[in-house]
Scaffold this motif. Structure first.
Motif, PDB file in Angstrom:
ATOM      1  N   ILE A  64       0.851  -1.189   0.000  1.00 34.53           N
ATOM      2  CA  ILE A  64       0.000   0.000   0.000  1.00 34.53           C
ATOM      3  C   ILE A  64       0.889   1.242   0.000  1.00 34.53           C
ATOM      4  O   ILE A  64       0.620   2.213  -0.682  1.00 34.53           O
ATOM      5  CB  ILE A  64      -0.950  -0.008   1.217  1.00 34.53           C
ATOM      6  N   TYR A  65       1.981   1.194   0.773  1.00 35.62           N
ATOM      7  CA  TYR A  65       2.866   2.353   0.901  1.00 35.62           C
ATOM      8  C   TYR A  65       4.237   2.067   0.297  1.00 35.62           C
ATOM      9  O   TYR A  65       4.745   0.956   0.407  1.00 35.62           O
ATOM     10  CB  TYR A  65       3.027   2.739   2.381  1.00 35.62           C
ATOM     11  N   ARG A  66       4.809   3.080  -0.311  1.00 35.02           N
ATOM     12  CA  ARG A  66       6.137   2.963  -0.930  1.00 35.02           C
ATOM     13  C   ARG A  66       7.176   2.454   0.076  1.00 35.02           C
ATOM     14  O   ARG A  66       8.014   1.616  -0.255  1.00 35.02           O
ATOM     15  CB  ARG A  66       6.564   4.324  -1.490  1.00 35.02           C
ATOM     16  N   ILE A  67       7.117   2.947   1.300  1.00 36.30           N
ATOM     17  CA  ILE A  67       8.107   2.571   2.321  1.00 36.30           C
ATOM     18  C   ILE A  67       8.112   1.065   2.566  1.00 36.30           C
ATOM     19  O   ILE A  67       9.151   0.469   2.854  1.00 36.30           O
ATOM     20  CB  ILE A  67       7.878   3.368   3.640  1.00 36.30           C
ATOM     21  N   GLU A  68       6.949   0.409   2.426  1.00 38.21           N
ATOM     22  CA  GLU A  68       6.862  -1.041   2.637  1.00 38.21           C
ATOM     23  C   GLU A  68       7.632  -1.811   1.562  1.00 38.21           C
ATOM     24  O   GLU A  68       8.108  -2.909   1.807  1.00 38.21           O
ATOM     25  CB  GLU A  68       5.402  -1.503   2.604  1.00 38.21           C
ATOM     26  N   ILE A 110      11.081   0.770  -7.650  1.00 33.84           N
ATOM     27  CA  ILE A 110       9.740   0.768  -7.056  1.00 33.84           C
ATOM     28  C   ILE A 110       8.824   1.561  -7.974  1.00 33.84           C
ATOM     29  O   ILE A 110       9.162   2.675  -8.379  1.00 33.84           O
ATOM     30  CB  ILE A 110       9.765   1.385  -5.638  1.00 33.84           C
ATOM     31  N   ILE A 111       7.686   0.962  -8.318  1.00 38.25           N
ATOM     32  CA  ILE A 111       6.745   1.650  -9.212  1.00 38.25           C
ATOM     33  C   ILE A 111       5.336   1.649  -8.607  1.00 38.25           C
ATOM     34  O   ILE A 111       5.009   0.814  -7.774  1.00 38.25           O
ATOM     35  CB  ILE A 111       6.685   0.963 -10.608  1.00 38.25           C
ATOM     36  N   ARG A 112       4.536   2.601  -9.053  1.00 40.10           N
ATOM     37  CA  ARG A 112       3.106   2.591  -8.712  1.00 40.10           C
ATOM     38  C   ARG A 112       2.469   1.474  -9.517  1.00 40.10           C
ATOM     39  O   ARG A 112       2.848   1.211 -10.653  1.00 40.10           O
ATOM     40  CB  ARG A 112       2.447   3.911  -9.098  1.00 40.10           C
ATOM     41  N   ASP A 113       1.478   0.801  -8.931  1.00 37.66           N
ATOM     42  CA  ASP A 113       0.839  -0.313  -9.627  1.00 37.66           C
ATOM     43  C   ASP A 113      -0.592  -0.461  -9.156  1.00 37.66           C
ATOM     44  O   ASP A 113      -0.939  -0.076  -8.042  1.00 37.66           O
ATOM     45  CB  ASP A 113       1.623  -1.604  -9.337  1.00 37.66           C
TER      46      ASP A 113
END
Length: 105
Positions: free
Chosen positions: A61-65, A82-85
């Motif tokens: 859910i979060y980029r940091i994860e 890391i990309i949005r998906d």
């Protein structure tokens, strides 16, 4: 309510680690083998969006994860990012039509 609408949606916007992206099928599956060999505990999935193969790791859910798995695979796959998906909700079930059959809940 909007919560019920969210529950009906099979996808959510989140992040994933893109390990491989390219048009070469052999390279894509070689990358998948390397990933399985070196990181057997990391869940991954191969997607084909013509003409590209996409090898992805994790659903967050979060980029940091995504950072932990990203840091791990970055050693073997320097081009990983890391990309949005758009991610499928794990708990999503296709809504069943109301049925008059007895014994069904």
């Amino acid at each position: 309510s909007w919560v019920n609408e969210i529950e009906k949606t099979p996808y959510f916007n989140g992040f994933t680690v893109l390990v491989y992206s390219g048009v070469n099928r052999d390279e894509a599956f070689k990358a998948q083998e390397d990933l399985e060999l070196n990181y057997p505990d990391i869940n991954h999935r191969m997607q084909y969006e013509q003409p590209r193969y996409l090898l992805k790791v994790g659903q967050y859910i979060y980029r940091i994860e995504a950072q932990k798995n990203y840091s791990e695979v970055k050693e073997l796959f320097p081009s990983a990012r890391i990309i949005r998906d758009k991610l499928l909700r794990k708990d999503f079930k296709i809504p069943q039509k109301e049925s008059n059959a007895e014994g069904e809940n």
